[in-house]
Design an enzyme around this catalytic site. Sequence first.
Site, PDB file in Angstrom:
ATOM      1  N   ASP A 129       6.553   5.023   0.330  1.00 23.35           N
ATOM      2  CA  ASP A 129       6.097   3.764   0.929  1.00 23.35           C
ATOM      3  C   ASP A 129       6.454   2.625  -0.021  1.00 23.35           C
ATOM      4  O   ASP A 129       6.885   2.834  -1.160  1.00 23.35           O
ATOM      5  CB  ASP A 129       4.581   3.827   1.224  1.00 23.35           C
ATOM      6  CG  ASP A 129       4.178   2.850   2.325  1.00 23.35           C
ATOM      7  OD1 ASP A 129       3.153   3.081   2.984  1.00 23.35           O
ATOM      8  OD2 ASP A 129       4.900   1.860   2.539  1.00 23.35           O
TER       9      ASP A 129
ATOM     10  N   GLU B  71      -2.945  -4.005   7.364  1.00 23.90           N
ATOM     11  CA  GLU B  71      -3.240  -3.251   6.137  1.00 23.90           C
ATOM     12  C   GLU B  71      -4.505  -3.740   5.450  1.00 23.90           C
ATOM     13  O   GLU B  71      -5.509  -4.016   6.111  1.00 23.90           O
ATOM     14  CB  GLU B  71      -2.009  -3.284   5.218  1.00 23.90           C
ATOM     15  CG  GLU B  71      -0.769  -2.668   5.875  1.00 23.90           C
ATOM     16  CD  GLU B  71       0.363  -2.424   4.898  1.00 23.90           C
ATOM     17  OE1 GLU B  71       1.499  -2.797   5.210  1.00 23.90           O
ATOM     18  OE2 GLU B  71       0.110  -1.831   3.831  1.00 23.90           O
TER      19      GLU B  71
END
Length: 636
Positions: free
Chosen positions: A318, A520
């Site tokens: 990521d 997020e």
Amino acid sequence: MLGSMNRCSRLLAIAFLMPFFLEPLSALEKPWLDTSKPVAERVTLLLAQMTLAEKTGQMVQAERGALQPGDVRTYGIGSVLSGGGSLPASNTPAGWIELVNRLQTESLNTRLGVPILYGIDAVHGHNNVYGATIFPHNLGLGAARDPELMEQIGRVTALEVAATGLNWTFAPCVAVVQDIRWGRTYESYGESRELQTLLTARLVQGLQGAQGTVDWLSGAHIVATAKHFLGDGGVLYETGEGSTTIDRGNVEIPLEQLKALHGQGYVEAIRAGVQTIMASFSSYQGVHMHANKALLTDWLKAPVASGGLGFGGFVIGDWDAMGLTSEVKGDYAAKVLNSFNAGVDMAMEQSNWRKVIEILLASVKNGSIGQARIDDAVRRILTVKFNAGLFEHPMATNQYSDQLGSAVNRAVAARAVKESLVLLKNDKKLLPLKPGAKVFVAGPMADNVGRQCGGWTLSWQGGFDRKVGKKVTRLTPGTTLLEGLQAQAKAGDGEIITDVARLAQASVAVIAVGETPYAEMQGDIQLGGKMTLDSPGRMSAGNREAIAQALDAGVPVVVVLVSGRPLVVTDELSKWGALVVAWLPGSEGAAIAEVLYGQEDFRGKLPVTWPRSVEDLPAAGSKTALFPYGFGLSLR
Ligand code: GLC
């Protein structure tokens, strides 16, 4: 040591980069291009020709904005991505195709001509691109529980990604959210593994095509990614990374429970042939997933016969996650190497890609990463590229460009909106709205495409329509709840009233409230947050006031909630006549009105438990909730 190695690694890099300046081999010198050979054989033929530098170049993914002209060719970079909002000068199919082809031409002009994969977060449609069809976020799809619809969504998303010449999406997110204070709750289908079993494989099949058919990874199909491995949705509140409360936090449950609950999505995605899996920022029992060899290599990639999941594609890291593996001793290079040795195959150290290549080159020389690990990673990456037909069709074309945001595609999104709606309350049969009724409409979520879409829309955090005077500029083309209600009322000789001075003339009020867009960790509920309609943070200003003005006028209220998760409504629910949950419906908000007027019945069921208060959280599976998992009313 590493300081001296910098000079050494730079010399190594120069020595190793020489091949990239050699002329491209001729087709006759590239036996791996023979499509009659099995992919495994083609990979072996190509791998045998590759220098260490050519191999390490394949193991990095660079962000579009971190590249200079010529870098893809000079370093043989394996992949490029656009992060949220990282757009070409012209955010149109033509603009994207030009960007992709410029980079692909560089890659094809390297000695071996290995094409790049270009990845993007097309997580609820091709959401970076203006004019694309924007689907409901995953939580609404979990409410819809419709496998066939999932395959349609995957197919349309792939078509619109292909319309812009890209070939890889970082979707689906198969998180199994357990605590809705997590800012990524809406990226999850819901709290149960049954939703993963029902939905994941069909979405992957829509994106990539069905394995064993001519569709598989051909035509308007793209490479998919199941993410974020493993347990991203199981993080505990107050264990968040850095200053955030829960995102990227720690998971504590027993290993077998972790695999059973959070692993189901990967079982399903692998069964459907998913080609890539993204490692999670989160940790399991204190070990960051990017450093977790036991799960990345010894379970995910291990053969099924030995109890593994048998994943044959590649693991992508990521965004800059390797450097965050705080429990790994040593400097950045040590953390990067540890991640590769743990089982990450391609690094998304998006602006540090050059440094990662240097680290890899130097580390093979000093033995801190084995040649076998390098070859395994590159074999996996090349396998996906061969499977995706990149060597045969590397260049983007505009053959699908007229499909972006088409009416046919938007009709699939409208269907998803309708099926995602959950009816939680409907006193005195306030719904369906009567065709000839005078309906007052208000609320911050009633007429704003940007708010309907939520995060990951045109930018990472999403955005809002802009209103200057009477002129409204939509964040991206779409329709709103208000526009849908106006169309329905017009068809039935009813009237939609938006002038508060005429509120008392209405027989019912539809008030749309909810959260402002976020993504997020920026959606994490802060310590002490109550998740009520007027809580500080991501609640829209005017939520309570919009409802109160209708109630004060004695007009019965239908509340439509547009948010990325359940909100705490316990204290005011009794005053509302009806409550409809629309989640984050995307660009086709008008479709909500069709169900409010009874054109179709409600079919959505709660994908997560609805808490009475924030103190109930995490509430997954709770039997004392305001509304239990799976609850949903219908009109009949
Ligand atoms: C983000 C997200 C991940 C996304 C990636 C690329 O930080 O965690 O879901 O795919 O970066 O944008």
